[in-house]
Design an enzyme around this catalytic site. Sequence first.
Site, PDB file in Angstrom:
ATOM      1  N   ASP A 400       0.832  -1.197   0.000  1.00  0.00           N
ATOM      2  CA  ASP A 400       0.000   0.000   0.000  1.00  0.00           C
ATOM      3  C   ASP A 400       0.871   1.253   0.000  1.00  0.00           C
ATOM      4  O   ASP A 400       1.970   1.249   0.548  1.00  0.00           O
ATOM      5  CB  ASP A 400      -0.849  -0.021   1.280  1.00  0.00           C
ATOM      6  CG  ASP A 400      -2.036   0.906   1.184  1.00  0.00           C
ATOM      7  OD1 ASP A 400      -2.341   1.382   0.074  1.00  0.00           O
ATOM      8  OD2 ASP A 400      -2.665   1.154   2.235  1.00  0.00           O
ATOM      9  N   HIS A 402       0.273   5.822  -0.145  1.00  0.00           N
ATOM     10  CA  HIS A 402      -0.558   6.989  -0.387  1.00  0.00           C
ATOM     11  C   HIS A 402       0.325   8.120  -0.841  1.00  0.00           C
ATOM     12  O   HIS A 402       1.352   8.398  -0.225  1.00  0.00           O
ATOM     13  CB  HIS A 402      -1.322   7.359   0.886  1.00  0.00           C
ATOM     14  CG  HIS A 402      -2.303   6.306   1.265  1.00  0.00           C
ATOM     15  ND1 HIS A 402      -2.013   5.332   2.177  1.00  0.00           N
ATOM     16  CD2 HIS A 402      -3.554   6.050   0.799  1.00  0.00           C
ATOM     17  CE1 HIS A 402      -3.046   4.513   2.274  1.00  0.00           C
ATOM     18  NE2 HIS A 402      -3.995   4.919   1.451  1.00  0.00           N
ATOM     19  N   LYS A 482     -11.186   6.417 -10.503  1.00  0.00           N
ATOM     20  CA  LYS A 482     -10.038   5.564 -10.175  1.00  0.00           C
ATOM     21  C   LYS A 482      -9.547   4.837 -11.409  1.00  0.00           C
ATOM     22  O   LYS A 482     -10.242   4.777 -12.421  1.00  0.00           O
ATOM     23  CB  LYS A 482     -10.412   4.552  -9.093  1.00  0.00           C
ATOM     24  CG  LYS A 482     -11.401   3.502  -9.563  1.00  0.00           C
ATOM     25  CD  LYS A 482     -11.604   2.416  -8.512  1.00  0.00           C
ATOM     26  CE  LYS A 482     -12.770   1.521  -8.927  1.00  0.00           C
ATOM     27  NZ  LYS A 482     -13.139   0.538  -7.951  1.00  0.00           N
TER      28      LYS A 482
HETATM   29 ZN   LIG Z   1      -5.766   4.021   1.066  1.00  0.00          ZN
END
Ligand SMILES: [Zn+2]
Length: 659
Positions: A400, A402, A482
């Site tokens: 992950d 950001h 997205k």
């Molecule tokens: Zn996220």
Amino acid sequence: MTIKVTFPDGAARDYPRGTTGTTIVESISKSLAKKTVAMRWNGVLSDLSDAPEADGKIEFVTRDSGSKDVLELIRHDAAHVLAEAVQELWPTTQVTIGPVIENGFYYDFKRDEPFSEEDFPAIEKKMAEIINRGAAFSKEIWTRDQAKDFFATRGEAFKVELVDAIPADQSLKMYKQGQWIDLCRGPHMRTVKDVGTAFKLTKVAGAYWRGDSNNPVLSRIYGTAFATREELDAYLHMVEEAEKRDHRKIGQEMDLYHFQSEAQGSVFWHPKGFVLFNQMEAYIRRRLDKAGYQEVKTPQLMSSKFWEQSGHWGKYRENMFVVPDEVPGTEDEGPVLSGTGELMALKPMNCPAHVQIFNQGIKSYRDLPLRMAEFGCCHRNEAHGALHGLMRVRQMTQDDAHIFCREDQIQSETEHFVHLLYSVYGHMGFDNVVIKLATRPENFGGTIERWDAAEKALGDALRATGYDFEIAEGEGAFYAPKLEFHLKDAIGRSWQVGTLQLDYVLPERLDATYVAEDGTRHFAVMLHRAILGSLERFIGMLIENYAGRMPMWLAPTQVVVATIVSEADEYAEKLVSQLKAAGIRVELDVRNQKINYKVREHSVGKVPLMFVVGKREAEEGTVSVRRLGTEGQKVEPFMDALVALMAEATPPDLKEKAT
Ligand SMILES: [Zn+2]
Ligand SMILES: [Zn+2]
């Protein structure tokens, strides 16, 4: 009275009102009419026998078009034929519902004795017979009471229940094929003959009526159908191949991991499996490091207050593991927990925690973009029945990250990400990537202007990369568009793996701001992005893609040194220590077993390479190299074999650096 019908090429013609699609297509071309099985009227898939009441646009759906429409029609019609066949063979069987699903269809029946696969030949034969009879589909509009009476007198209690669920003011469509009739929304093709011969029943299962375990158990028959025999055969071959490659089976043969019922959906990684996991993690870490990401680690357990702020408590709680912040009681008789402790939750995602780090200290526009990465261990409360090996787990590790950025950086950050992602997929052996840009849904938050700008930024970024992409109309999240990245594997299956989700909402909810050039505060924009998605699932996919035969750099054991005779033991041990010193993952096999036995065993374990040594090799300083999946072996000086192996075992990103 006439109506104006516009064709796909823009030409238009007038027809008397009440003209059916069938007549319209026949007026265009006899050969087109022959293969047209349905139509789209103003974009809505409809029966060809429908007669449009007003002006509109027509598109013809031909049986050989290979479109999704045709596949759905064939499968839907096949489900009706299946139900008719079953009732013809076993008249007391009750019918319920029979929808089209991905890759096929099913029909749920109520019968005292559930169906088994042994019934398939008889049912398939009857289906072929019905298709051959070639009854036309015809539609009738009934009232609710008419339909209820009809089904009640036939003892179809489930259908009566379905009819009851339809609002009283709605009329019902009943589709007839010969004598057989069913409540159905339609549409259907012209006749049952349009189903063709490329159909097959695939499996049976039990299913509760309306998915509720308090209801009766029904017998579900699954099947599939295609437009042509070739497509059906290709599909069946793919399914067979997928079974052979099932990561659950191969994972066991390779001794990678296991699951047990005490920890449903959480992986017990064995030493070999964890080598693979760690190789993947190390690879991604190197790539992110080079791409300007900073790695962080955030708490597993956080207060519900925090999740309320982020909005997850309201929308996502049913997927979260909630635990009280309280020391449990230890007395045998007393309660373990009093139930008064503050509620905490295991994190289902990392995003809010990353914002907390972003919010430490004041950020200026010069600090952006800030790319924050975490191998985030997340828990999601999936139902036991939904779990599936590594593909669907409750505890997962995401690659992950950001990206906190300014609005004017969305495009360049997206472009940067897409290049990184393609390079990673290439290194993993996937060249076939489909990108989808998911755009504004019907229910959306924020302003149209912002949506347009965001969609344009993502679209421009994709165009700048030169990669083709599709638009997934209306499939964006509620709050922003997205990107989805789908991979095609070795047997043609598609997997959604990577994502890039634009987000204006979370920074506002959690007050993630930066100071702009003019000294004013602005909310940062967040890009949630993942390349592999979950490491667990990606590894499952890799195992199936390679059928366990991992590229050398990922193979848990890269080479086994195996002896033919015990006189070579000492030599073998010497080789092993040299291989280890060179960073190769090696195992020694000096067991007193026949070499063929050893070869067989290590090939089941999918070890890519074996160095077989006997007396002669020991004397000459050579090894007999055997490669997984090939016959025969080649005698080479050990040093040559070692150098070649070292080159092959180098991870692809490090190879690129070397050249
Ligand atoms: Zn996220
Ligand atoms: Zn139907």
